[in-house]
Motif scaffolding. Structure first.
Motif: not given
Length: 150
Positions: A74-76, A83-84, A87-90
């Motif tokens: 959510a931050h990304a 992309g981030a 990567g953190a949680n698709a």
């Protein structure tokens, strides 16, 4: 005085036409709450220790739950880094996308004065969703699915 009930392809039309502000209050209120949550997570970085609690499953077992990395995702998203976020949680990103689609449909239907009942998943849909979440959870905890780990 109320208008007579008319039939539409989606069922009965609304009995009384409400003002646009009243019809749009719920979807706009929901969007405001979601945007406020994303703004908070965007401002308070979950990548810095001490701001948010650690996942209890991860702490106790060392296994990633399906939500692990969701705040970083959510931050990304709040910072426009897709992309981030993936990567953190698709799976979380897919959830954000599903929310956006259902919210847009809700807004359009409310704006047109149509009934705004949300999706009505059948048991098979819940089983499919549960299966996807289970597969995602298992895969991200195996060496083969390490790309799915946060």
């Amino acid at each position: 005085m109320t208008e007579p009930v008319a039939r539409t392809p989606d069922g009965p039309a609304p009995v009384a036409r409400r003002g646009a502000v009243r019809r749009l209050a719920a979807p706009l209120g929901a969007l405001t709450a979601v945007l406020a949550a994303f703004a908070y997570v965007g401002a308070v970085d979950p990548n810095e220790a001490g701001h948010y609690p650690v996942c209890p499953l991860l702490r106790l077992t060392g296994l990633y739950c399906p939500a692990c990395g969701g705040l970083r995702s959510a931050h990304a998203v709040a910072h426009g880094d897709l992309g981030a976020a993936l990567g953190a949680n698709a799976l979380a990103v897919l959830g954000y996308l599903a929310f956006a689609v259902f919210w847009a449909l809700w807004l359009v239907r409310a704006g047109r004065g149509l009934p705004t009942a949300g999706p009505r998943p059948r048991p098979v849909h819940w089983w499919l969703i549960g299966g996807v979440v289970l597969l995602f959870t298992v895969a991200r905890n195996l060496p083969v699915g390490s790309a799915l780990a946060p």
